[in-house]
Design a protein around this motif. Structure first.
Motif, PDB file in Angstrom:
ATOM      1  N   GLY A 173      33.795  77.240  39.113  1.00  0.00           N
ATOM      2  CA  GLY A 173      34.525  77.331  37.863  1.00  0.00           C
ATOM      3  C   GLY A 173      35.755  76.441  37.835  1.00  0.00           C
ATOM      4  N   GLY A 174      36.265  76.073  39.004  1.00  0.00           N
ATOM      5  CA  GLY A 174      37.466  75.250  39.076  1.00  0.00           C
ATOM      6  C   GLY A 174      37.225  73.785  39.319  1.00  0.00           C
ATOM      7  N   ASP A 175      35.955  73.373  39.454  1.00  0.00           N
ATOM      8  CA  ASP A 175      35.636  71.972  39.749  1.00  0.00           C
ATOM      9  C   ASP A 175      34.456  71.545  38.877  1.00  0.00           C
ATOM     10  N   ARG A 176      34.723  70.676  37.917  1.00  0.00           N
ATOM     11  CA  ARG A 176      33.673  70.270  36.976  1.00  0.00           C
ATOM     12  C   ARG A 176      32.498  69.594  37.667  1.00  0.00           C
ATOM     13  N   ARG A 177      32.727  68.958  38.807  1.00  0.00           N
ATOM     14  CA  ARG A 177      31.625  68.319  39.534  1.00  0.00           C
ATOM     15  C   ARG A 177      30.645  69.372  40.050  1.00  0.00           C
ATOM     16  N   LEU A 178      31.179  70.449  40.624  1.00  0.00           N
ATOM     17  CA  LEU A 178      30.323  71.537  41.111  1.00  0.00           C
ATOM     18  C   LEU A 178      29.659  72.259  39.939  1.00  0.00           C
ATOM     19  N   GLU A 179      30.401  72.391  38.854  1.00  0.00           N
ATOM     20  CA  GLU A 179      29.880  73.046  37.655  1.00  0.00           C
ATOM     21  C   GLU A 179      28.672  72.282  37.110  1.00  0.00           C
ATOM     22  N   LYS A 180      28.795  70.964  37.018  1.00  0.00           N
ATOM     23  CA  LYS A 180      27.675  70.149  36.528  1.00  0.00           C
ATOM     24  C   LYS A 180      26.470  70.257  37.457  1.00  0.00           C
ATOM     25  N   ALA A 181      26.717  70.278  38.760  1.00  0.00           N
ATOM     26  CA  ALA A 181      25.618  70.401  39.725  1.00  0.00           C
ATOM     27  C   ALA A 181      24.887  71.735  39.546  1.00  0.00           C
ATOM     28  N   LEU A 182      25.637  72.804  39.294  1.00  0.00           N
ATOM     29  CA  LEU A 182      25.026  74.116  39.053  1.00  0.00           C
ATOM     30  C   LEU A 182      24.166  74.087  37.798  1.00  0.00           C
ATOM     31  N   LEU A 183      24.692  73.521  36.718  1.00  0.00           N
ATOM     32  CA  LEU A 183      23.944  73.465  35.466  1.00  0.00           C
ATOM     33  C   LEU A 183      22.648  72.679  35.628  1.00  0.00           C
ATOM     34  N   GLU A 184      22.735  71.562  36.343  1.00  0.00           N
ATOM     35  CA  GLU A 184      21.542  70.743  36.555  1.00  0.00           C
ATOM     36  C   GLU A 184      20.527  71.485  37.422  1.00  0.00           C
ATOM     37  N   SER A 185      20.995  72.195  38.450  1.00  0.00           N
ATOM     38  CA  SER A 185      20.078  72.908  39.346  1.00  0.00           C
ATOM     39  C   SER A 185      19.354  74.037  38.623  1.00  0.00           C
ATOM     40  N   CYS A 186      20.006  74.592  37.593  1.00  0.00           N
ATOM     41  CA  CYS A 186      19.395  75.670  36.809  1.00  0.00           C
ATOM     42  C   CYS A 186      18.665  75.153  35.569  1.00  0.00           C
ATOM     43  N   LYS A 187      18.654  73.810  35.415  1.00  0.00           N
ATOM     44  CA  LYS A 187      18.011  73.174  34.252  1.00  0.00           C
ATOM     45  C   LYS A 187      18.559  73.737  32.937  1.00  0.00           C
ATOM     46  N   VAL A 188      19.882  73.837  32.894  1.00  0.00           N
ATOM     47  CA  VAL A 188      20.580  74.333  31.706  1.00  0.00           C
ATOM     48  C   VAL A 188      21.104  73.134  30.919  1.00  0.00           C
ATOM     49  N   ALA A 189      20.826  73.102  29.626  1.00  0.00           N
ATOM     50  CA  ALA A 189      21.223  71.969  28.785  1.00  0.00           C
ATOM     51  C   ALA A 189      22.744  71.834  28.727  1.00  0.00           C
ATOM     52  N   ASN A 190      23.212  70.597  28.918  1.00  0.00           N
ATOM     53  CA  ASN A 190      24.636  70.297  28.817  1.00  0.00           C
ATOM     54  C   ASN A 190      24.794  68.837  28.418  1.00  0.00           C
ATOM     55  N   ALA A 191      26.008  68.399  28.136  1.00  0.00           N
ATOM     56  CA  ALA A 191      26.237  67.023  27.689  1.00  0.00           C
ATOM     57  C   ALA A 191      25.866  66.031  28.793  1.00  0.00           C
ATOM     58  N   LYS A 192      25.314  64.879  28.380  1.00  0.00           N
ATOM     59  CA  LYS A 192      25.026  63.815  29.335  1.00  0.00           C
ATOM     60  C   LYS A 192      26.334  63.389  29.988  1.00  0.00           C
ATOM     61  N   HIS A 193      26.317  63.164  31.316  1.00  0.00           N
ATOM     62  CA  HIS A 193      27.567  62.942  32.024  1.00  0.00           C
ATOM     63  C   HIS A 193      27.394  62.038  33.238  1.00  0.00           C
ATOM     64  N   VAL A 194      28.525  61.537  33.734  1.00  0.00           N
ATOM     65  CA  VAL A 194      28.581  60.714  34.941  1.00  0.00           C
ATOM     66  C   VAL A 194      29.798  61.162  35.751  1.00  0.00           C
ATOM     67  N   ILE A 195      29.616  61.368  37.048  1.00  0.00           N
ATOM     68  CA  ILE A 195      30.721  61.723  37.941  1.00  0.00           C
ATOM     69  C   ILE A 195      31.422  60.432  38.373  1.00  0.00           C
TER      70      ILE A 195
END
Length: 385
Positions: free
Chosen positions: A91-113
């Motif tokens: 919850g405190g690190d957007r990089r980890l948050e994006k990785a979680l969303l991708e691992s769960c195949k949850v739709a989110n905005a297209k992004h680049v780290i």
């Protein structure tokens, strides 16, 4: 009686204490600024250091996610921390948050780290303008964000972000996440709880309105069942993946009938404050119920409800309290521009009556302090006409 230690001594710990007392729970808060355990309602009363607090409690939880990893490790080692340190770190690190969303195949905005200039250039080539850049750590209420609408601004934004990262005082290396800006219809959120046994209870999705990047109004009314189901499915995926215990909030962009996750918060959340008057069991009580092992409470909407944040003001006209269905919640803070000082919950018998009450309150409050409350009230009334 069970003893609960909350990491953080702000308004969320305060409201947990108020909700926990009827449940015979003894709540203390660890103030990360002073490294002392204090009373959530009277921070001047100290009960020792973190280790003393850990030894004295039955369960540890958190009111915010930007907590030192050393503190989290110490709490995790006790076996008392809920939700887990992993969930709090995500919850405190957007990089980890994006990785979680991708691992769960949850739709989110297209992004680049982004960790380097090459990553920045890759983001410019991969994403279409406009692009929003968000700090990976400690970005909230519109802070640590840059918007690129014209490619001519790219170098200036890169230099500003690079300086921001170099000057960061964080226990983990700071970084940037670039996101494709989403042309959304509205911003909504879902707040829900998951118990130690895996029981899930979610509140109705909430429509949120922001002013200068800060939440100003949340409204809970009857919702589209298909959107509620979609939000529930995302909540279930994420909480089961994390074996989560406690309240979790998920913010979405609604684009047509699709929900894209904006961000998650592993804690009770500003957009769930309306539950104090709009439900039988508010988010603060349900969070405590979850972490101490009590059954979860009813999360159904019992009446249309709205929440208005009080930002940078330490008073409101007394006439506001004369309106039926209005409840005040002050945080006992020193006045400061833009600071969350408290909130107003407004309840009504119908959605139309709620819109009328918002109109009435907007007319009483200072328009400079609440610059677009009237606009939001007008929009709601027009929608219901």
């Amino acid at each position: 009686m069970k003893n609960v230690l909350v990491l953080g001594a702000g308004q969320l710990a305060r409201m947990m204490d108020l909700a926990g007392t009827p449940l015979n729970l003894n709540i203390k808060a660890f103030d990360v600024r002073t490294d002392q355990v204090v009373h959530p309602l009277a921070n001047e009363h100290s009960y020792g250091d973190l280790q003393t607090g850990i030894d004295a409690c039955d369960v540890i939880t958190a009111e915010f996610e930007h907590i030192s990893h050393d503190v989290l490790a110490k709490c995790e080692a006790s076996g008392k921390l809920l939700p887990s340190s992993e969930a709090i770190k995500i919850g405190g690190d957007r990089r980890l948050e994006k990785a979680l969303l991708e691992s769960c195949k949850v739709a989110n905005a297209k992004h680049v780290i982004i960790e380097s200039r090459d990553d920045f250039d890759n983001a410019l080539n991969t994403l279409a303008l406009p692009i929003i850049f968000k700090s990976a750590l400690e970005g909230y209420d519109g802070k640590g964000q840059w918007r690129l609408k014209d490619i001519a601004q790219a170098d200036a934004i890169w230099q500003d972000m690079q300086q921001f990262v170099e000057q960061a005082n964080t226990s983990v290396k700071q970084g940037i996440v670039a996101e494709q800006m989403v042309p959304f219809d509205r911003e909504i959120s879902i707040v829900g709880a998951r118990s130690r046994t895996g029981e899930i209870a979610v509140y109705p999705i909430t429509e949120n309105h922001h002013t200068n990047g800060v939440l100003s109004v949340s409204i809970a009314v009857n919702v589209d069942p298909s959107l509620q189901q979609q939000a529930l499915e995302v909540f279930t995926k994420l909480t089961e993946k994390l074996d989560y215990v406690g309240v979790l909030a998920i913010e979405f962009f609604q684009v047509g009938q699709q929900l894209l996750v904006n961000e998650i918060a592993p804690r009770v959340h500003n957009s769930g404050h309306w539950t104090q008057q709009g439900t039988d069991c508010c988010q603060f009580e349900n969070h405590l119920r979850a972490i101490v092992g009590l059954p979860l409470g009813n999360t159904e909407l019992i009446r249309p409800t709205a929440m208005v944040n009080i930002l940078g003001e330490d008073s409101v006209p007394e006439q506001v309290l004369a309106i039926p269905g209005v409840a005040m919640h002050w945080y006992n803070k020193q006045k400061r521009a833009g600071r969350k000082m408290g909130h107003i919950n407004i309840c009504a018998a119908s959605e139309r009556q709620l819109a009328e009450k918002l109109q009435q309150i907007a007319g009483l409050l200072d328009q400079q302090a609440y610059p677009d409350l009237q606009q939001f009230a007008d929009k709601l009334e027009h929608r219901l006409a």
